[in-house]
Motif scaffolding. Structure first.
Motif, PDB file in Angstrom:
ATOM      1  N   ILE A 178      13.691 -95.767 137.678  1.00 31.23           N
ATOM      2  CA  ILE A 178      12.826 -94.274 138.143  1.00 31.23           C
ATOM      3  C   ILE A 178      12.885 -93.207 138.023  1.00 31.23           C
ATOM      4  O   ILE A 178      14.111 -92.946 138.127  1.00 31.23           O
ATOM      5  CB  ILE A 178      13.271 -94.350 140.374  1.00 31.23           C
ATOM      6  CG1 ILE A 178      12.358 -95.948 140.289  1.00 31.23           C
ATOM      7  CG2 ILE A 178      12.172 -93.673 140.297  1.00 31.23           C
ATOM      8  CD1 ILE A 178      12.606 -96.153 141.882  1.00 31.23           C
ATOM      9  N   ALA A 179      12.527 -92.502 137.467  1.00 31.28           N
ATOM     10  CA  ALA A 179      12.363 -90.820 136.868  1.00 31.28           C
ATOM     11  C   ALA A 179      11.300 -89.930 137.829  1.00 31.28           C
ATOM     12  O   ALA A 179      11.688 -88.573 137.096  1.00 31.28           O
ATOM     13  CB  ALA A 179      12.086 -90.749 135.411  1.00 31.28           C
ATOM     14  N   ASP A 180      10.498 -90.567 138.573  1.00 29.04           N
ATOM     15  CA  ASP A 180       9.971 -89.344 139.241  1.00 29.04           C
ATOM     16  C   ASP A 180      10.281 -89.244 140.379  1.00 29.04           C
ATOM     17  O   ASP A 180       9.892 -88.924 141.661  1.00 29.04           O
ATOM     18  CB  ASP A 180       8.473 -89.654 139.237  1.00 29.04           C
ATOM     19  CG  ASP A 180       8.004 -91.025 139.974  1.00 29.04           C
ATOM     20  OD1 ASP A 180       9.216 -91.994 139.877  1.00 29.04           O
ATOM     21  OD2 ASP A 180       6.790 -91.764 140.028  1.00 29.04           O
ATOM     22  N   TRP A 219      16.413 -89.689 139.565  1.00 27.52           N
ATOM     23  CA  TRP A 219      17.580 -91.098 139.592  1.00 27.52           C
ATOM     24  C   TRP A 219      17.893 -91.662 137.298  1.00 27.52           C
ATOM     25  O   TRP A 219      18.673 -92.497 137.496  1.00 27.52           O
ATOM     26  CB  TRP A 219      16.744 -92.419 140.619  1.00 27.52           C
ATOM     27  CG  TRP A 219      17.064 -91.732 142.136  1.00 27.52           C
ATOM     28  CD1 TRP A 219      15.564 -92.018 142.529  1.00 27.52           C
ATOM     29  CD2 TRP A 219      17.939 -92.196 142.514  1.00 27.52           C
ATOM     30  NE1 TRP A 219      16.166 -91.544 144.038  1.00 27.52           N
ATOM     31  CE2 TRP A 219      17.235 -91.853 143.753  1.00 27.52           C
ATOM     32  CE3 TRP A 219      19.401 -92.300 142.231  1.00 27.52           C
ATOM     33  CZ2 TRP A 219      18.444 -91.612 144.409  1.00 27.52           C
ATOM     34  CZ3 TRP A 219      20.361 -92.696 143.203  1.00 27.52           C
ATOM     35  CH2 TRP A 219      19.508 -92.212 144.876  1.00 27.52           C
ATOM     36  N   TYR A 220      16.297 -91.371 136.774  1.00 28.20           N
ATOM     37  CA  TYR A 220      16.993 -91.526 135.472  1.00 28.20           C
ATOM     38  C   TYR A 220      17.849 -90.717 134.886  1.00 28.20           C
ATOM     39  O   TYR A 220      18.647 -91.337 134.784  1.00 28.20           O
ATOM     40  CB  TYR A 220      15.516 -91.472 135.439  1.00 28.20           C
ATOM     41  CG  TYR A 220      16.046 -91.422 133.419  1.00 28.20           C
ATOM     42  CD1 TYR A 220      16.110 -92.356 132.974  1.00 28.20           C
ATOM     43  CD2 TYR A 220      15.774 -90.360 132.839  1.00 28.20           C
ATOM     44  CE1 TYR A 220      15.921 -92.972 131.394  1.00 28.20           C
ATOM     45  CE2 TYR A 220      15.417 -90.476 130.944  1.00 28.20           C
ATOM     46  CZ  TYR A 220      15.474 -92.201 131.098  1.00 28.20           C
ATOM     47  OH  TYR A 220      16.096 -92.105 129.243  1.00 28.20           O
ATOM     48  N   THR A 241       7.879 -94.345 140.052  1.00 31.31           N
ATOM     49  CA  THR A 241       8.077 -95.091 141.481  1.00 31.31           C
ATOM     50  C   THR A 241       7.058 -96.377 141.901  1.00 31.31           C
ATOM     51  O   THR A 241       7.544 -97.156 142.378  1.00 31.31           O
ATOM     52  CB  THR A 241       7.923 -94.406 142.152  1.00 31.31           C
ATOM     53  OG1 THR A 241       9.157 -92.805 142.720  1.00 31.31           O
ATOM     54  CG2 THR A 241       8.420 -94.581 143.653  1.00 31.31           C
ATOM     55  N   SER A 242       5.882 -96.080 141.447  1.00 34.92           N
ATOM     56  CA  SER A 242       5.014 -96.990 140.708  1.00 34.92           C
ATOM     57  C   SER A 242       5.409 -98.156 140.655  1.00 34.92           C
ATOM     58  O   SER A 242       4.762-100.012 140.755  1.00 34.92           O
ATOM     59  CB  SER A 242       3.376 -97.024 141.049  1.00 34.92           C
ATOM     60  OG  SER A 242       3.562 -96.416 139.183  1.00 34.92           O
ATOM     61  N   GLU A 243       5.439 -98.658 139.478  1.00 33.06           N
ATOM     62  CA  GLU A 243       6.655 -99.557 138.987  1.00 33.06           C
ATOM     63  C   GLU A 243       7.600-100.246 139.595  1.00 33.06           C
ATOM     64  O   GLU A 243       8.167-101.509 139.076  1.00 33.06           O
ATOM     65  CB  GLU A 243       7.121 -99.350 137.419  1.00 33.06           C
ATOM     66  CG  GLU A 243       5.967 -98.551 136.698  1.00 33.06           C
ATOM     67  CD  GLU A 243       6.546 -97.976 135.175  1.00 33.06           C
ATOM     68  OE1 GLU A 243       6.193 -99.784 134.317  1.00 33.06           O
ATOM     69  OE2 GLU A 243       6.059 -96.948 135.031  1.00 33.06           O
ATOM     70  N   PRO A 251      11.400 -90.431 149.804  1.00 36.44           N
ATOM     71  CA  PRO A 251      10.297 -88.829 149.614  1.00 36.44           C
ATOM     72  C   PRO A 251      10.275 -88.581 147.786  1.00 36.44           C
ATOM     73  O   PRO A 251      11.701 -88.929 147.295  1.00 36.44           O
ATOM     74  CB  PRO A 251      12.074 -87.808 149.696  1.00 36.44           C
ATOM     75  CG  PRO A 251      12.789 -88.631 151.010  1.00 36.44           C
ATOM     76  CD  PRO A 251      12.476 -89.870 150.608  1.00 36.44           C
ATOM     77  N   THR A 252       8.962 -87.961 146.886  1.00 41.76           N
ATOM     78  CA  THR A 252       9.431 -87.563 145.604  1.00 41.76           C
ATOM     79  C   THR A 252      10.205 -86.500 145.493  1.00 41.76           C
ATOM     80  O   THR A 252      11.238 -86.486 143.791  1.00 41.76           O
ATOM     81  CB  THR A 252       7.951 -87.361 145.324  1.00 41.76           C
ATOM     82  OG1 THR A 252       7.428 -87.975 145.747  1.00 41.76           O
ATOM     83  CG2 THR A 252       8.035 -87.017 143.763  1.00 41.76           C
ATOM     84  N   TYR A 253      10.537 -85.594 146.382  1.00 40.40           N
ATOM     85  CA  TYR A 253      10.864 -84.539 145.625  1.00 40.40           C
ATOM     86  C   TYR A 253      12.294 -84.056 147.296  1.00 40.40           C
ATOM     87  O   TYR A 253      11.732 -83.522 147.733  1.00 40.40           O
ATOM     88  CB  TYR A 253      10.401 -83.034 145.952  1.00 40.40           C
ATOM     89  CG  TYR A 253      11.393 -82.292 145.413  1.00 40.40           C
ATOM     90  CD1 TYR A 253      11.774 -81.801 143.474  1.00 40.40           C
ATOM     91  CD2 TYR A 253      11.518 -80.824 146.059  1.00 40.40           C
ATOM     92  CE1 TYR A 253      12.102 -80.548 143.166  1.00 40.40           C
ATOM     93  CE2 TYR A 253      12.450 -79.791 145.391  1.00 40.40           C
ATOM     94  CZ  TYR A 253      12.936 -79.752 144.319  1.00 40.40           C
ATOM     95  OH  TYR A 253      13.396 -77.983 143.999  1.00 40.40           O
ATOM     96  N   SER A 254      13.102 -83.907 147.234  1.00 35.57           N
ATOM     97  CA  SER A 254      14.864 -83.741 148.559  1.00 35.57           C
ATOM     98  C   SER A 254      15.176 -82.879 147.512  1.00 35.57           C
ATOM     99  O   SER A 254      16.508 -83.418 148.492  1.00 35.57           O
ATOM    100  CB  SER A 254      14.573 -84.991 148.785  1.00 35.57           C
ATOM    101  OG  SER A 254      15.697 -85.476 148.220  1.00 35.57           O
TER     102      SER A 254
END
Length: 284
Positions: A178-180, A219-220, A241-243, A251-254
């Motif tokens: 996951i990269a986003d 994470w990527y 994330t959707s994949e 959280p997308t941005y933490s």
């Protein structure tokens, strides 16, 4: 400084604390086995406090299975909330200071600015919610506390992202990561050193603090760093994330702002990739 007792000593951070305490020559620190110091057993906790008379109690015990917590709500809440409450009560009765470890998952993660300690917490998972409830109980019960929120914890001990990536990288030719989702890794040894530095400082600036390594990554990119530094040859593809749907929402941005802890305790925090290199070298 007085006696220090560590609850949850068999976990990843407990092992890190033990290593750092040995390196720093911290003698009066007791790493308690779970059968002696279960944070859900009020009588056992009382016995520990009567025996060791701690000046500081460090709580490393937590329910951290983020996805599993969505279906295991009662157990997650009992450990993350009730366990924290039990320790806060025991510390208040004994006149001890509680050092408690919490998480970036207390934040919703939809704001692309580093979170500061007094930002509104809006957890979007059971894990994050129960950890926030634990924080709130400690703050309500006990003034003499240090709560340290951390993120993406890893080390050479226990199960964590770094060790999982090294295992998968050795087994597979291709990994999709996951990269986003963006945050900051935290080397458990660095967090352990910070905790012991706070204690040995003798300062009474109690309250809530943020601690992770410096820098920002996905994470990527974290995975790419692991493979680069370990010379692991594996193809890594970034995905959304959707994949890769999971039971719990992350959280997308933490990313957390560490200004408060650095200024208060004069702590220098290492860059995440520098600490990662140390961990990988030790894992070799």
């Amino acid at each position: 400084m007085g006696n220090i007792v560590v609850f949850g000593a068999s976990g990843q951070l407990g092992h890190c604390l033990k290593k750092v305490a040995e390196e720093k020559g911290v003698a009066d620190i007791h790493f308690l086995p779970e059968d002696e110091a279960n944070i859900l057993n009020v009588e056992a906790i009382k016995t520990v406090f009567e025996k060791h008379k701690p000046t500081y109690a460090i709580n490393c015990a937590a329910y951290t299975a983020v996805d599993k917590a969505e279906d295991d709500v009662d157990l997650a809440r009992s450990i993350n909330k009730t366990g924290a409450e039990n320790l806060a009560v025991a510390c208040k009765e004994a006149g001890s200071v509680l050092v408690h470890v919490s998480t970036d998952f207390v934040f919703k993660g939809d704001n692309p600015n580093p979170r500061v300690e007094d930002d509104i917490a809006e957890p979007i998972s059971i894990y994050g919610l129960t950890k926030l409830e634990g924080e709130q109980d400690i703050i309500r019960i006990l003034d003499e506390h240090f709560i340290l929120r951390t993120s993406w914890l890893y080390s050479e001990f226990g199960n964590n992202f770094v060790k999982t990536m090294l295992k998968l990288g050795a087994e597979r030719d291709l990994l999709k990561i996951i990269a986003d989702q963006v945050g900051t890794p935290t080397y458990g040894i660095d967090l352990a050193a910070c905790i012991l530095d706070i204690i040995t400082s003798g300062k009474t600036n109690y309250g809530l603090y943020h601690y992770s390594n410096e820098g920002v990554t996905s994470w990527y990119d974290f995975a790419k760093g692991i493979f680069d530094l370990s010379a692991t040859e594996v193809r890594v593809l970034p995905i959304r994330t959707s994949e890769y749907p999971t039971r719990a929402t992350r959280p997308t941005y933490s990313v957390m702002d560490k200004s408060k802890i650095k200024l208060t305790f004069d702590i220098e925090i290492p860059y995440w990739r520098d600490s990662l290199a140390i961990c990988i070298e030790r894992l070799k």
